[in-house]
Design a protein around this motif. Structure first.
Motif, PDB file in Angstrom:
ATOM      1  N   SER A  71      -7.717   1.113   5.845  1.00 25.61           N
ATOM      2  CA  SER A  71      -8.554   0.254   5.008  1.00 25.61           C
ATOM      3  C   SER A  71      -9.506  -0.522   5.892  1.00 25.61           C
ATOM      4  O   SER A  71      -9.631  -0.249   7.085  1.00 25.61           O
ATOM      5  CB  SER A  71      -7.678  -0.696   4.195  1.00 25.61           C
ATOM      6  N   GLY A  72     -10.151  -1.522   5.300  1.00 24.10           N
ATOM      7  CA  GLY A  72     -11.105  -2.322   6.060  1.00 24.10           C
ATOM      8  C   GLY A  72     -10.413  -3.182   7.109  1.00 24.10           C
ATOM      9  O   GLY A  72     -11.017  -3.549   8.109  1.00 24.10           O
ATOM     10  N   PRO A  83     -18.080   4.060   0.441  1.00 25.45           N
ATOM     11  CA  PRO A  83     -18.625   4.891  -0.649  1.00 25.45           C
ATOM     12  C   PRO A  83     -20.019   5.469  -0.364  1.00 25.45           C
ATOM     13  O   PRO A  83     -20.216   6.677  -0.557  1.00 25.45           O
ATOM     14  CB  PRO A  83     -18.595   3.955  -1.855  1.00 25.45           C
ATOM     15  N   HIS A 118       0.830  -1.213   0.000  1.00 21.51           N
ATOM     16  CA  HIS A 118       0.000   0.000   0.000  1.00 21.51           C
ATOM     17  C   HIS A 118       0.866   1.264   0.000  1.00 21.51           C
ATOM     18  O   HIS A 118       0.447   2.305  -0.497  1.00 21.51           O
ATOM     19  CB  HIS A 118      -0.905   0.024   1.238  1.00 21.51           C
ATOM     20  N   ASP A 175     -19.711   8.265   2.191  1.00 27.75           N
ATOM     21  CA  ASP A 175     -19.051   9.403   1.556  1.00 27.75           C
ATOM     22  C   ASP A 175     -20.077  10.205   0.730  1.00 27.75           C
ATOM     23  O   ASP A 175     -20.139  11.442   0.807  1.00 27.75           O
ATOM     24  CB  ASP A 175     -17.936   8.864   0.641  1.00 27.75           C
ATOM     25  N   ALA A 202      -9.597   6.728  -0.294  1.00 24.23           N
ATOM     26  CA  ALA A 202     -10.439   7.202  -1.398  1.00 24.23           C
ATOM     27  C   ALA A 202     -11.495   8.179  -0.901  1.00 24.23           C
ATOM     28  O   ALA A 202     -12.180   8.825  -1.690  1.00 24.23           O
ATOM     29  CB  ALA A 202     -11.118   6.010  -2.076  1.00 24.23           C
ATOM     30  N   GLU A 239     -13.549  -0.555   8.789  1.00 25.60           N
ATOM     31  CA  GLU A 239     -14.498  -1.385   9.542  1.00 25.60           C
ATOM     32  C   GLU A 239     -15.552  -0.484  10.197  1.00 25.60           C
ATOM     33  O   GLU A 239     -16.738  -0.812  10.214  1.00 25.60           O
ATOM     34  CB  GLU A 239     -13.685  -2.098  10.619  1.00 25.60           C
ATOM     35  N   VAL A 270      -9.807   3.417   2.431  1.00 21.19           N
ATOM     36  CA  VAL A 270     -10.430   4.583   3.054  1.00 21.19           C
ATOM     37  C   VAL A 270      -9.787   5.897   2.555  1.00 21.19           C
ATOM     38  O   VAL A 270     -10.388   6.966   2.655  1.00 21.19           O
ATOM     39  CB  VAL A 270     -10.386   4.463   4.602  1.00 21.19           C
ATOM     40  N   THR A 272      -7.239   0.993  -3.175  1.00 23.80           N
ATOM     41  CA  THR A 272      -7.863  -0.262  -2.743  1.00 23.80           C
ATOM     42  C   THR A 272      -6.942  -1.414  -3.135  1.00 23.80           C
ATOM     43  O   THR A 272      -6.005  -1.239  -3.920  1.00 23.80           O
ATOM     44  CB  THR A 272      -9.256  -0.423  -3.392  1.00 23.80           C
ATOM     45  N   ASP A 273      -7.212  -2.606  -2.590  1.00 28.10           N
ATOM     46  CA  ASP A 273      -6.314  -3.737  -2.805  1.00 28.10           C
ATOM     47  C   ASP A 273      -6.180  -4.068  -4.295  1.00 28.10           C
ATOM     48  O   ASP A 273      -7.189  -4.129  -5.005  1.00 28.10           O
ATOM     49  CB  ASP A 273      -6.838  -4.969  -2.057  1.00 28.10           C
TER      50      ASP A 273
HETATM   51  O1  KG4 Z   1      -8.008  -1.421   0.993  1.00 22.24           O
HETATM   52  P1  KG4 Z   1      -9.353  -2.041   0.852  1.00 22.24           P
HETATM   53  O2  KG4 Z   1      -9.924  -2.187  -0.522  1.00 22.24           O
HETATM   54  O3  KG4 Z   1      -9.383  -3.488   1.450  1.00 22.24           O
HETATM   55  C1  KG4 Z   1      -8.844  -3.840   2.681  1.00 22.24           C
HETATM   56  O4  KG4 Z   1      -7.650  -4.204   2.730  1.00 22.24           O
HETATM   57  O5  KG4 Z   1      -9.600  -3.752   3.665  1.00 22.24           O
HETATM   58  O6  KG4 Z   1     -10.352  -1.191   1.788  1.00 22.24           O
HETATM   59  C2  KG4 Z   1     -11.712  -1.484   1.884  1.00 22.24           C
HETATM   60  C3  KG4 Z   1     -12.335  -0.510   2.870  1.00 22.24           C
HETATM   61  C4  KG4 Z   1     -13.800  -0.812   3.182  1.00 22.24           C
HETATM   62  O7  KG4 Z   1     -13.973  -0.824   4.585  1.00 22.24           O
HETATM   63  C5  KG4 Z   1     -14.554   0.358   2.531  1.00 22.24           C
HETATM   64  O8  KG4 Z   1     -15.740   0.697   3.244  1.00 22.24           O
HETATM   65  C6  KG4 Z   1     -13.524   1.468   2.611  1.00 22.24           C
HETATM   66  O9  KG4 Z   1     -12.290   0.823   2.340  1.00 22.24           O
HETATM   67  N1  KG4 Z   1     -13.762   2.527   1.615  1.00 22.24           N
HETATM   68  C7  KG4 Z   1     -14.041   3.805   1.951  1.00 22.24           C
HETATM   69  C8  KG4 Z   1     -14.280   4.516   0.737  1.00 22.24           C
HETATM   70  N2  KG4 Z   1     -14.121   3.625  -0.297  1.00 22.24           N
HETATM   71  C9  KG4 Z   1     -13.802   2.421   0.267  1.00 22.24           C
HETATM   72  N3  KG4 Z   1     -14.120   4.401   3.154  1.00 22.24           N
HETATM   73  C10 KG4 Z   1     -14.433   5.708   3.175  1.00 22.24           C
HETATM   74  N4  KG4 Z   1     -14.694   6.443   2.078  1.00 22.24           N
HETATM   75  C11 KG4 Z   1     -14.626   5.893   0.840  1.00 22.24           C
HETATM   76  N5  KG4 Z   1     -14.880   6.645  -0.237  1.00 22.24           N
END
Ligand code: KG4
Ligand code: ZN
Length: 349
Positions: free
Chosen positions: A143-144, A189, A122, A192, A283, A172, A281, A311-312
């Motif tokens: 992230s999540g 999303p 990342h 947001d 994003a 989360e 997050v 994102t991943d």
């Molecule tokens: O990095 P990622 O794709 O996967 C993990 O490694 O977790 O992150 C996914 C996380 C999810 O919890 C999703 O709700 C969050 O990223 N996410 C966001 C946004 N887009 C995705 N959180 C806040 N605002 C956003 N626009």
């Protein structure tokens, strides 16, 4: 100028990612393909990732995703010079699929293989968009699955964790609050979007771990999540309508406030000139916006990769792999294993 091609394989959670990058003699890295197959829709009705479902989806998506990446990059398998695969941290079964596939490709193509750290992928992904990482830099991973503040002196060799969440990850918290508000999974999303027409100052939700006696760089989102749930319950209990947009905006403001305040504080404490924010997050429009504002005020350069790279994905793993190839790092022994709890201090194996 010669170039070496590195393939990245990512399967730590619910995205099967295959990235192809070229690393040039001068150490610069260019992105050639970034193909992702996500199983997120299969998890949506459970409100979170179901490990067994994710592992099976990786197995089914692996070969088609690899094929798509080579088609996009207009490369042949014989062009690949090295492979990097996520060795951890992540879901054990999911990691295993990627590691097994990467070993098979490395053996078949007779190329070196690196097992790499997902978290540092990342960070390394920033190089694809912004050029080589300044060293040192600070990295905020949100992230999540993770929320960490890192000091990065060398992404392959010297990374220090300054702080992390003591409970929920930032993403989360987004996912759980979305559920409370009746918004779909993943919650980032839609929150947001809802927040865009809400008032971030409407409700004063708590800022976790921001007291003077609290650890300077750690985070906590569980109290915030509970506060939102209580607030909504009380409203509903009183028969009043829940102002979803204001709740979303006020929750988002609390998350953005704490994340950016602590990251900028660390930049000032350690006199580090660059902050990289990455992970799903990153994003988020308000987190990126507030970070830009606070970094500008503090004279810190902000690097936020475009959402697709945040994102991943496999490109981030290829980018870290390219860094290892360029620095002449020793490849992994073929019997290395996936490590679901790989510490952030270990960049590769
Ligand atoms: O990095 P990622 O794709 O996967 C993990 O490694 O977790 O992150 C996914 C996380 C999810 O919890 C999703 O709700 C969050 O990223 N996410 C966001 C946004 N887009 C995705 N959180 C806040 N605002 C956003 N626009
Ligand atoms: Zn991730």
């Amino acid at each position: 100028m010669t170039r070496r091609i590195v393939m990245g394989v990512e399967t730590s959670c619910d995205e099967t990612g295959i990235g192809l990058v070229a690393v040039h003699d001068d150490g610069t890295v260019t992105l050639l393909a970034d193909e992702v197959a996500s199983s997120v829709e299969q998890h949506a009705r459970f409100g979170g990732v179901v490990p067994e479902v994710a592992s099976r989806a990786h197995l089914e998506a692996m070969v088609p995703t690899v094929t798509r990446a080579f088609d996009t990059a207009e490369l042949r398998f014989a062009d690949v010079d090295a492979i990097a695969v996520t060795a951890g941290p992540g879901l054990a079964g999911s990691l295993l699929v990627g590691v097994a596939a990467a070993k098979a490709y490395a053996a078949a193509w007779d190329v070196p293989l690196y097992g790499v750290n997902h978290l540092l992928g990342h960070v390394a992904v920033s190089a694809l968009q912004h050029g080589p990482l300044p060293q040192p830099c600070l990295a905020l991973l949100v992230s999540g699955g993770h929320t960490q503040l890192l000091r990065v002196d060398d992404v392959a060799a010297r990374v220090t964790e300054l702080g992390s969440t003591v409970d929920d990850a930032a993403g989360e918290a987004y996912d759980k609050v979305a559920r409370v508000l009746g918004l779909p999974y993943p919650g980032g999303p839609p929150i947001d979007r809802a927040a865009a027409s809400g008032d971030g100052a409407a409700i004063a939700f708590p800022r976790g771990m921001s007291g003077t006696a609290d650890p300077r760089y750690d985070f906590s989102f569980s109290g915030l999540k509970t506060a939102v749930a209580r607030w909504v319950e009380q409203r509903e209990g009183a028969g009043a309508e829940v102002p979803v947009n204001d709740v979303a905006a006020s929750f988002q403001e609390a998350v953005a406030d704490v994340l950016t305040a602590k990251a900028v504080r660390a930049a000032q404490d350690f006199d580090i000139g660059t902050l990289v924010i990455s992970g799903g997050v990153a994003a988020n429009s308000r987190i990126a916006g507030l970070a830009a504002q606070r970094c500008a005020a503090a004279g810190v350069e902000l690097r936020v990769p475009r959402p697709r790279l945040c994102t991943d994905n496999g490109a981030m793993i290829a980018s870290l792999g390219a860094h290892l190839v360029a620095s002449g790092a020793e490849p992994a022994a073929i019997d290395f294993g996936a490590d679901p709890a790989l510490p952030v201090t270990k960049a590769f194996c």
